[in-house]
Design a protein around this motif. Structure first.
Motif, short mmCIF file in Angstrom:
data_model
loop_
_atom_site.label_atom_id
_atom_site.label_comp_id
_atom_site.label_asym_id
_atom_site.label_seq_id
_atom_site.Cartn_x
_atom_site.Cartn_y
_atom_site.Cartn_z
N PRO A 56 110.71 115.57 27.49
CA PRO A 56 110.07 116.55 28.39
C PRO A 56 109.32 115.89 29.54
O PRO A 56 108.53 114.97 29.33
N GLY A 57 109.59 116.37 30.74
CA GLY A 57 108.87 115.90 31.91
C GLY A 57 109.39 114.62 32.53
O GLY A 57 108.86 114.17 33.56
N ALA A 58 110.43 114.02 31.96
CA ALA A 58 110.95 112.76 32.50
C ALA A 58 111.62 112.99 33.85
O ALA A 58 112.53 113.80 33.97
N LEU A 59 111.19 112.23 34.87
CA LEU A 59 111.73 112.38 36.22
C LEU A 59 112.41 111.12 36.76
O LEU A 59 112.99 111.15 37.83
N GLY A 60 112.35 110.03 36.07
CA GLY A 60 112.88 108.73 36.52
C GLY A 60 112.14 107.65 35.73
O GLY A 60 111.48 107.98 34.75
N VAL A 61 112.22 106.35 36.00
CA VAL A 61 112.52 105.81 37.31
C VAL A 61 113.60 104.75 37.21
O VAL A 61 114.66 104.90 37.78
N LYS A 62 113.36 103.64 36.49
CA LYS A 62 114.30 102.53 36.56
C LYS A 62 114.24 101.66 35.31
O LYS A 62 113.18 101.34 34.81
N TYR A 69 104.44 103.63 45.41
CA TYR A 69 104.80 103.58 46.83
C TYR A 69 106.15 104.25 47.05
O TYR A 69 106.32 105.10 47.93
N ALA A 70 107.14 103.87 46.24
CA ALA A 70 108.49 104.42 46.40
C ALA A 70 108.52 105.92 46.09
O ALA A 70 109.32 106.66 46.69
N TRP A 71 107.67 106.36 45.18
CA TRP A 71 107.68 107.76 44.75
C TRP A 71 107.33 108.73 45.88
O TRP A 71 107.65 109.91 45.83
N ARG A 72 106.71 108.23 46.93
CA ARG A 72 106.38 109.08 48.09
C ARG A 72 107.63 109.53 48.83
O ARG A 72 107.60 110.50 49.59
N GLN A 73 108.73 108.81 48.64
CA GLN A 73 109.97 109.11 49.36
C GLN A 73 110.79 110.13 48.58
O GLN A 73 111.19 109.88 47.44
N SER A 74 111.06 111.28 49.18
CA SER A 74 111.78 112.35 48.48
C SER A 74 113.19 111.90 48.08
O SER A 74 113.69 112.28 47.03
N GLU A 75 113.82 111.07 48.90
CA GLU A 75 115.16 110.61 48.60
C GLU A 75 115.16 109.71 47.36
O GLU A 75 116.06 109.77 46.53
N GLY A 109 116.08 110.58 39.68
CA GLY A 109 116.10 111.70 38.75
C GLY A 109 117.49 112.20 38.44
O GLY A 109 117.66 113.17 37.70
N CYS A 110 118.51 111.55 39.00
CA CYS A 110 119.89 111.97 38.82
C CYS A 110 120.47 111.40 37.53
O CYS A 110 120.43 110.19 37.31
N LYS A 111 121.02 112.27 36.70
CA LYS A 111 121.56 111.83 35.41
C LYS A 111 123.01 111.36 35.52
O LYS A 111 123.42 110.38 34.88
N GLU A 112 123.81 112.03 36.33
CA GLU A 112 125.21 111.66 36.54
C GLU A 112 125.59 111.90 37.99
O GLU A 112 125.10 112.85 38.62
N LYS A 113 126.47 111.06 38.51
CA LYS A 113 126.88 111.21 39.91
C LYS A 113 128.22 110.51 40.11
O LYS A 113 128.47 109.45 39.56
N LEU A 114 129.08 111.15 40.89
CA LEU A 114 130.33 110.51 41.31
C LEU A 114 130.18 110.16 42.78
O LEU A 114 130.02 111.04 43.61
N VAL A 115 130.22 108.87 43.09
CA VAL A 115 130.11 108.45 44.48
C VAL A 115 131.44 107.83 44.91
O VAL A 115 132.10 107.16 44.13
N CYS A 116 131.81 108.09 46.16
CA CYS A 116 133.10 107.61 46.67
C CYS A 116 132.91 106.91 48.01
O CYS A 116 131.89 107.09 48.68
#
Length: 202
Positions: free
Chosen positions: A134-140, A94-100, A106-113
């Motif tokens: 190979p092919g890993a896209l996520g999830v949790k 269900y959640a995978w339908r949401q592009s966000e 799928g984000c490996k590193e991120k700096l959030v402020c």
């Protein structure tokens, strides 16, 4: 605005009074598994944390997650907080339908402020397969002393085959996931939908 901070287990380090966007909080939740973020989001929900958890359970029912019940927003151990591999797979699809959602998990590193840019939180994904398998896209990922290692993984192979794996109670959740995905690729055959319909017509 983060009105109160609840530090339990893994946290990104939110501070009381910090003003931060919901999207940045979602990165903290889904990339780094920040429990403080889960509580902050639940507290921000109209009606507060209890109403948020009730909404979680209502959504679970709507999705047909018959063997799931939530007692808190972050998976903290509670005898009344449980799910199954099938239900978690259903929720993920269900959640995978949401592009966000796909973008964030799928984000490996991120700096959030925060909105002022003065308080920042470096995030590194708890998903050790991103950028490696190979092919890993996520999830949790998930872990508690009682549940051990848990991981829901989504994989997209070169020939457009997509696989979803769920590991619960694992001693090595990422090794188990790689074995599951390998087994799925070898032991299942895939047909184009038009070919399936043709066979069904016969």
């Amino acid at each position: 605005t983060v009105n109160r901070v609840e530090n339990y287990g893994q946290v990104i380090g939110l501070t009381e009074g910090e003003q931060i966007t919901v999207k940045n909080l979602l990165y903290g939740l889904l990339v780094y598994s920040g429990n403080d973020v889960a509580y902050a989001l639940a507290d921000f929900y109209p009606g507060g944390r209890d109403v948020f958890v009730a909404a979680m359970n209502e959504k679970a029912k709507l999705l047909g997650m018959e063997n799931t019940h939530f007692a808190n927003p972050n998976g903290q151990y509670d005898s009344n907080h449980y799910s199954t591999a099938e239900d978690l797979a259903r929720l993920t699809m269900y959640a995978w339908r949401q592009s966000e959602f796909r973008e964030i998990v799928g984000c490996k590193e991120k700096l959030v402020c925060d909105v002022s840019g003065q308080i920042c939180h470096p995030l590194v994904s708890t998903n050790e397969l991103l950028g490696v398998f190979p092919g890993a896209l996520g999830v949790k990922t998930g872990w508690t002393e009682e549940s051990k290692g848990c991981f829901v993984g989504f994989f997209d192979e070169d020939d457009d085959r997509q696989l979803l794996s769920v590991v619960l109670g694992g001693q090595d959740r990422f090794q188990d996931t790689q074995k599951l995905v390998g087994w799925g690729l070898v032991n299942f055959s895939y047909l184009p939908l038009t070919q399936v319909e043709s066979i069904a017509g016969k």
